[in-house]
Design an enzyme around this catalytic site. Structure first.
Site, PDB file in Angstrom:
ATOM      1  N   CYS A 160       0.814  -1.220   0.000  1.00 26.55           N
ATOM      2  CA  CYS A 160       0.000   0.000   0.000  1.00 26.55           C
ATOM      3  C   CYS A 160       0.851   1.274   0.000  1.00 26.55           C
ATOM      4  O   CYS A 160       0.332   2.355  -0.261  1.00 26.55           O
ATOM      5  CB  CYS A 160      -0.955  -0.001   1.188  1.00 26.55           C
ATOM      6  SG  CYS A 160      -2.082  -1.403   1.172  1.00 26.55           S
ATOM      7  N   HIS A 209      -2.925   7.371   2.375  1.00 25.97           N
ATOM      8  CA  HIS A 209      -3.396   6.080   1.856  1.00 25.97           C
ATOM      9  C   HIS A 209      -4.808   5.834   2.381  1.00 25.97           C
ATOM     10  O   HIS A 209      -5.109   6.105   3.544  1.00 25.97           O
ATOM     11  CB  HIS A 209      -2.451   4.971   2.317  1.00 25.97           C
ATOM     12  CG  HIS A 209      -2.985   3.607   2.068  1.00 25.97           C
ATOM     13  ND1 HIS A 209      -3.472   3.222   0.836  1.00 25.97           N
ATOM     14  CD2 HIS A 209      -3.136   2.533   2.893  1.00 25.97           C
ATOM     15  CE1 HIS A 209      -3.889   1.978   0.916  1.00 25.97           C
ATOM     16  NE2 HIS A 209      -3.701   1.535   2.149  1.00 25.97           N
ATOM     17  N   ASN A 232     -10.051   0.046  -0.085  1.00 29.39           N
ATOM     18  CA  ASN A 232      -8.589   0.145  -0.053  1.00 29.39           C
ATOM     19  C   ASN A 232      -8.051  -0.414  -1.368  1.00 29.39           C
ATOM     20  O   ASN A 232      -8.123  -1.619  -1.606  1.00 29.39           O
ATOM     21  CB  ASN A 232      -8.067  -0.649   1.149  1.00 29.39           C
ATOM     22  CG  ASN A 232      -6.554  -0.603   1.279  1.00 29.39           C
ATOM     23  OD1 ASN A 232      -5.851  -0.167   0.372  1.00 29.39           O
ATOM     24  ND2 ASN A 232      -6.054  -1.060   2.415  1.00 29.39           N
TER      25      ASN A 232
HETATM   26  O1  UT7 Z   1      -3.508  -0.722   3.758  1.00 27.74           O
HETATM   27  C1  UT7 Z   1      -3.211  -1.385   4.934  1.00 27.74           C
HETATM   28  C2  UT7 Z   1      -4.049  -2.611   4.938  1.00 27.74           C
HETATM   29  N1  UT7 Z   1      -4.975  -2.822   5.954  1.00 27.74           N
HETATM   30  C3  UT7 Z   1      -5.501  -1.931   6.822  1.00 27.74           C
HETATM   31  O2  UT7 Z   1      -5.177  -0.785   6.885  1.00 27.74           O
HETATM   32  C4  UT7 Z   1      -6.525  -2.442   7.768  1.00 27.74           C
HETATM   33  C5  UT7 Z   1      -6.204  -2.028   9.182  1.00 27.74           C
HETATM   34  N2  UT7 Z   1      -7.193  -2.533  10.101  1.00 27.74           N
HETATM   35  C6  UT7 Z   1      -8.479  -2.129  10.109  1.00 27.74           C
HETATM   36  O3  UT7 Z   1      -8.884  -1.306   9.319  1.00 27.74           O
HETATM   37  C7  UT7 Z   1      -9.376  -2.690  11.172  1.00 27.74           C
HETATM   38  O4  UT7 Z   1      -8.609  -3.368  12.131  1.00 27.74           O
HETATM   39  C8  UT7 Z   1     -10.464  -3.629  10.601  1.00 27.74           C
HETATM   40  C9  UT7 Z   1     -11.449  -2.828   9.774  1.00 27.74           C
HETATM   41  C10 UT7 Z   1      -9.813  -4.701   9.721  1.00 27.74           C
HETATM   42  C11 UT7 Z   1     -11.211  -4.299  11.719  1.00 27.74           C
HETATM   43  O5  UT7 Z   1     -11.777  -3.321  12.593  1.00 27.74           O
HETATM   44  P1  UT7 Z   1     -11.631  -3.483  14.158  1.00 27.74           P
HETATM   45  O6  UT7 Z   1     -12.390  -2.404  14.770  1.00 27.74           O
HETATM   46  O7  UT7 Z   1     -10.149  -3.591  14.458  1.00 27.74           O
HETATM   47  O8  UT7 Z   1     -12.383  -4.855  14.405  1.00 27.74           O
HETATM   48  P2  UT7 Z   1     -11.815  -6.189  15.036  1.00 27.74           P
HETATM   49  O9  UT7 Z   1     -10.805  -6.813  14.140  1.00 27.74           O
HETATM   50  O10 UT7 Z   1     -11.420  -5.885  16.454  1.00 27.74           O
HETATM   51  O11 UT7 Z   1     -13.112  -7.104  15.022  1.00 27.74           O
HETATM   52  C12 UT7 Z   1     -14.260  -6.807  15.832  1.00 27.74           C
HETATM   53  C13 UT7 Z   1     -15.292  -7.880  15.610  1.00 27.74           C
HETATM   54  C14 UT7 Z   1     -14.744  -9.298  15.712  1.00 27.74           C
HETATM   55  O12 UT7 Z   1     -15.713 -10.079  16.356  1.00 27.74           O
HETATM   56  P3  UT7 Z   1     -15.530 -10.461  17.912  1.00 27.74           P
HETATM   57  O13 UT7 Z   1     -14.255 -11.223  17.995  1.00 27.74           O
HETATM   58  O14 UT7 Z   1     -15.480  -9.142  18.637  1.00 27.74           O
HETATM   59  O15 UT7 Z   1     -16.748 -11.266  18.191  1.00 27.74           O
HETATM   60  C15 UT7 Z   1     -14.628  -9.742  14.289  1.00 27.74           C
HETATM   61  O16 UT7 Z   1     -14.749 -11.131  14.131  1.00 27.74           O
HETATM   62  O17 UT7 Z   1     -15.827  -7.765  14.290  1.00 27.74           O
HETATM   63  C16 UT7 Z   1     -15.803  -9.054  13.645  1.00 27.74           C
HETATM   64  N3  UT7 Z   1     -15.657  -8.852  12.216  1.00 27.74           N
HETATM   65  C17 UT7 Z   1     -16.703  -8.647  11.393  1.00 27.74           C
HETATM   66  N4  UT7 Z   1     -18.023  -8.582  11.605  1.00 27.74           N
HETATM   67  C18 UT7 Z   1     -18.815  -8.351  10.536  1.00 27.74           C
HETATM   68  C19 UT7 Z   1     -14.509  -8.806  11.491  1.00 27.74           C
HETATM   69  N5  UT7 Z   1     -14.801  -8.580  10.201  1.00 27.74           N
HETATM   70  C20 UT7 Z   1     -16.137  -8.481  10.112  1.00 27.74           C
HETATM   71  C21 UT7 Z   1     -17.026  -8.233   9.040  1.00 27.74           C
HETATM   72  N6  UT7 Z   1     -18.361  -8.183   9.308  1.00 27.74           N
HETATM   73  N7  UT7 Z   1     -16.603  -8.039   7.778  1.00 27.74           N
END
Ligand code: UT7
Length: 325
Positions: free
Chosen positions: A115, A252, A282
């Protein structure tokens, strides 16, 4: 010795026609429009058509940037393409773009910083132009991340999209003033200790397959917001500018919460932040030039504006560029 400055003379972008909405994703994985919108700010993304390759997207964006610059492709003697999703393991997708534009002079190669690819490509091209090696450069970010997503993994497949963006740089005599147009400073960083936080589980030398994207989202999030400020401090230190001088912040585009967090930490007002993540998702190395082009076309970014670019990606890699547009 630096004798030249790289001036941006054109920008262009391209998005594949197919739009995949959050509602479409609800039919594919266990997710919801509300979760995706609240956690990321994304509502839709574009997906390349079957047979539409990264070099095809890059070629569209390059042609648009050349049109904006009113420049004949034959004037281009350097093409640097940032991509983590090349058409093939080799040759570089940049040479396919070169051939597609009918260019037989100069050099074309890919840069792989995921990225951060566009900022790495920009810094690379800028250094060649500053030192007088080349006259006109095409700097491109192009990706087809849809091809390396695990469409059963809801934690990653909802985040990414396909697209391409490009700028044309011209080497001009270096002025003494920071008020003159051009790339004023760039700063690149990487730290391979974090290579397992965001990676693809395949490759030519490991599995012989392309593999799928894997990510520890929370760790990437933390680094993206809090761990990348040194590159921005470096471009401010090199130029004497500060956050208050910036007209437009073009980071980004990974997640609206990351964009807001980074702008807040840098002390940049929300109205100076360019965001396209809602409509593009993204798009990795393509996200910054796509956002630049959107803000040029809608009249926000104008010649003479001070534009701060900031990128972060797998590796980890990160970087910044300060450009007098
Ligand atoms: O360019 C660089 C590449 N990547 C990035 O920049 C991504 C960086 N990270 C992020 O943007 C965020 O960490 C995410 C958007 C990927 C995730 O957001 P978060 O607020 O960190 O959520 P989390 O990973 O803490 O997940 C919270 C909950 C989890 O459930 P439990 O364990 O709390 O029951 C996940 O399983 O959300 C769940 N979850 C979803 N639920 C519905 C994860 N993905 C999804 C989804 N739909 N697509």
């Amino acid at each position: 010795m630096t004798t030249k400055r790289s001036v941006v003379v054109g920008c262009g972008s391209y998005l594949p026609s197919r739009v995949l909405t959050n509602a479409d994703l609800v039919d594919m994985v266990d997710t919801s429009d509300a979760w995706i919108a609240q956690r990321t700010g994304i509502t839709e993304r574009h997906i390349a058509a079957p047979g539409e390759l990264t070099s095809d997207l890059a070629l569209h964006a390059a042609r648009a940037a050349l049109d904006a610059a009113a420049l004949d492709p034959k004037e281009i003697d350097l093409i640097v393409l940032g991509t983590a999703t090349p058409d093939n393991t080799f040759p570089a997708s940049a040479v396919t773009v070169q051939a597609g534009l009918g260019i037989t002079q100069g050099v074309a190669f890919d840069v792989q910083a995921v990225c951060s690819g566009f900022v790495f490509a920009l810094a690379t091209a800028d250094n060649f132009l500053k030192n007088g090696a080349f006259k006109h450069a095409l700097v491109i970010g192009a990706e087809t991340f849809s091809r390396i997503l695990d469409w059963k993994d809801r934690t990653t497949c909802v985040l990414f999209g396909d697209g391409a963006g490009a700028i044309v740089l011209r080497a001009e005599p270096a002025p003494n003033s920071q008020n003159s147009r051009g790339v004023l400073a760039t700063s690149l960083r990487s730290d391979g200790r974090y290579k397992d936080k965001l990676y693809v589980d395949g490759g030519p030398s490991s599995t012989g397959t392309a593999g799928h994207l894997r990510m520890e989202g929370r760790d990437v999030f933390r680094h993206a917001v809090a761990g990348t400020g040194d590159a921005v401090e470096s471009v401010f230190g090199a130029t004497g500018y500060a956050a208050g001088d910036v007209d437009w912040f073009v980071p980004h585009q990974a997640n609206q919460r990351i964009i807001d967090g980074a702008a807040n930490r840098l002390g940049i007002a929300p109205e100076k932040v360019i965001s396209t993540v809602e409509r593009h998702g993204n798009t990795s190395a393509a996200s910054i030039p796509l956002a630049l082009d959107a803000a040029i076309l809608d009249g926000r970014i104008k010649p003479g504006d001070l534009v701060l670019l900031q990128a972060v990606g797998g590796g980890f890699t990160w970087g910044a560029a300060l450009v007098r547009w």
